[in-house]
Write a protein that holds these residues in place. Sequence first.
Motif, PDB file in Angstrom:
ATOM      1  N   ALA A   1     114.724  13.033  39.860  1.00 20.38           N
ATOM      2  CA  ALA A   1     114.609  11.740  40.533  1.00 20.38           C
ATOM      3  C   ALA A   1     114.651  11.969  42.041  1.00 20.38           C
ATOM      4  O   ALA A   1     115.644  12.480  42.571  1.00 20.38           O
ATOM      5  CB  ALA A   1     115.737  10.809  40.104  1.00 20.38           C
ATOM      6  N   VAL A   2     113.566  11.604  42.718  1.00 21.56           N
ATOM      7  CA  VAL A   2     113.409  11.849  44.147  1.00 21.56           C
ATOM      8  C   VAL A   2     113.364  10.504  44.872  1.00 21.56           C
ATOM      9  O   VAL A   2     112.494   9.676  44.577  1.00 21.56           O
ATOM     10  CB  VAL A   2     112.114  12.634  44.437  1.00 21.56           C
ATOM     11  N   PRO A   3     114.285  10.236  45.811  1.00 26.82           N
ATOM     12  CA  PRO A   3     114.220   8.980  46.563  1.00 26.82           C
ATOM     13  C   PRO A   3     113.051   9.003  47.545  1.00 26.82           C
ATOM     14  O   PRO A   3     112.874   9.954  48.308  1.00 26.82           O
ATOM     15  CB  PRO A   3     115.569   8.935  47.293  1.00 26.82           C
ATOM     16  N   VAL A   4     112.249   7.960  47.505  1.00 26.89           N
ATOM     17  CA  VAL A   4     111.080   7.850  48.377  1.00 26.89           C
ATOM     18  C   VAL A   4     111.206   6.566  49.185  1.00 26.89           C
ATOM     19  O   VAL A   4     111.422   5.488  48.617  1.00 26.89           O
ATOM     20  CB  VAL A   4     109.773   7.838  47.556  1.00 26.89           C
ATOM     21  N   THR A   5     111.075   6.677  50.513  1.00 22.86           N
ATOM     22  CA  THR A   5     111.168   5.509  51.388  1.00 22.86           C
ATOM     23  C   THR A   5     109.781   4.946  51.667  1.00 22.86           C
ATOM     24  O   THR A   5     108.865   5.686  52.048  1.00 22.86           O
ATOM     25  CB  THR A   5     111.844   5.873  52.725  1.00 22.86           C
ATOM     26  N   THR A   6     109.617   3.675  51.450  1.00 22.55           N
ATOM     27  CA  THR A   6     108.353   2.999  51.727  1.00 22.55           C
ATOM     28  C   THR A   6     108.618   1.801  52.641  1.00 22.55           C
ATOM     29  O   THR A   6     109.767   1.380  52.824  1.00 22.55           O
ATOM     30  CB  THR A   6     107.690   2.514  50.426  1.00 22.55           C
ATOM     31  N   ARG A   7     107.550   1.264  53.220  1.00 23.65           N
ATOM     32  CA  ARG A   7     107.655   0.072  54.065  1.00 23.65           C
ATOM     33  C   ARG A   7     106.762  -1.027  53.516  1.00 23.65           C
ATOM     34  O   ARG A   7     105.630  -0.765  53.082  1.00 23.65           O
ATOM     35  CB  ARG A   7     107.272   0.381  55.515  1.00 23.65           C
ATOM     36  N   SER A   8     107.293  -2.208  53.510  1.00 19.49           N
ATOM     37  CA  SER A   8     106.502  -3.347  53.059  1.00 19.49           C
ATOM     38  C   SER A   8     105.525  -3.755  54.155  1.00 19.49           C
ATOM     39  O   SER A   8     105.560  -3.237  55.279  1.00 19.49           O
ATOM     40  CB  SER A   8     107.431  -4.519  52.716  1.00 19.49           C
ATOM     41  N   ARG A   9     104.677  -4.704  53.860  1.00 18.33           N
ATOM     42  CA  ARG A   9     103.692  -5.162  54.837  1.00 18.33           C
ATOM     43  C   ARG A   9     104.356  -5.824  56.032  1.00 18.33           C
ATOM     44  O   ARG A   9     103.737  -5.991  57.084  1.00 18.33           O
ATOM     45  CB  ARG A   9     102.730  -6.139  54.182  1.00 18.33           C
ATOM     46  N   TRP A  10     105.642  -6.196  55.843  1.00 20.77           N
ATOM     47  CA  TRP A  10     106.375  -6.807  56.962  1.00 20.77           C
ATOM     48  C   TRP A  10     107.255  -5.778  57.681  1.00 20.77           C
ATOM     49  O   TRP A  10     108.051  -6.120  58.528  1.00 20.77           O
ATOM     50  CB  TRP A  10     107.250  -7.950  56.454  1.00 20.77           C
TER      51      TRP A  10
END
Length: 333
Positions: free
Chosen positions: A269-278
């Motif tokens: 399990a690898v934590p991945v950081t993403t950004r929303s459109r906001w």
Amino acid sequence: MFDVVLLTLGSERDAPGGGCGSGGACCGGADDRADGATTEDRCETPRVPVLACADAFTARGARVETVTARSDAEIDEVLARLDGPPRPDGLTWPDPDSKTRLVVATASDAQLRAVVRRLVRRYAPPPSRRPDDLAANRTVPDLPAIGVLPLDPARSTAQRDLAAQLGLPRDPVAVATAVLDGTARRLDLLRNDGGSVTLDGALLGAADDGGRPLHWRGRVEVDDAVLTDGEDLLVACAIGNAGGYARLDDVALLGAPDPTDGLVEVAVAVPVTTRSRWGRRRVRLEVRRARGRAVSVLPREGKVPFLDDGAEGELGRKRSWWTEPGAWAVWTV
């Protein structure tokens, strides 16, 4: 007529000056705790299920003996009753036609694992003396089937112990019936290069006191597939023979581990950081999976806490697990 041995694992706390932490049979023995592992099994084993099971065997005409083993040596004394006749090559081998039935009264999967580990130690031939009648994909012969008597059915069912996962009987009378009238269901076994075995699975990783996962790095390989090269931050690594470590909170780690398919299923399990459109940051877990005959884990920084069949430990060096298809067995209806 069968001879039945009802084996309960005690601990050195039953003797003056002893304790479960001192490496008694309750804890699986000192060599079953890799890299400074500590195990805290429930050592006070209820007598009522054992006596009820013994009565059920006696009612069926079996000769019954109850034994409490407090050390590996005492477990080995019981297992010696399962030996076959002398072989020309001098190897100790199980008797496939034995009239002795072994029932292990277990307070935890770690206790059951402790008995299977001693079976492997007893019957696995050294590589230099590998016999021709040993299957090419195995390092141990077919181990004798074991009857499993859970000592705390309500607690174990809630925690989905191995007996619950396999659908084994839990009532003492039903256990006796399975041992005398049932069939031996053969199951895969995971051996590892630390000298121990895994029946259900292992989960590497831990959380802090607030329940937040502690990140770690390690190289994880399954056969020729590399799930992570050691550069990724990891939350967990699950190594599954059965399905006891299939989930991490609400995240499915393992797909459908099967203890009869000859394969080990592994997930990281690898934590991945993403950004929303906001522009808001979100962290999700990316789960990478693979199946194969063997898996290796190499920690990159310090020691990684783990649970292996419920036994706690810390992994500070490379560890490899491999599958022994159908190596051990349980009595079932």
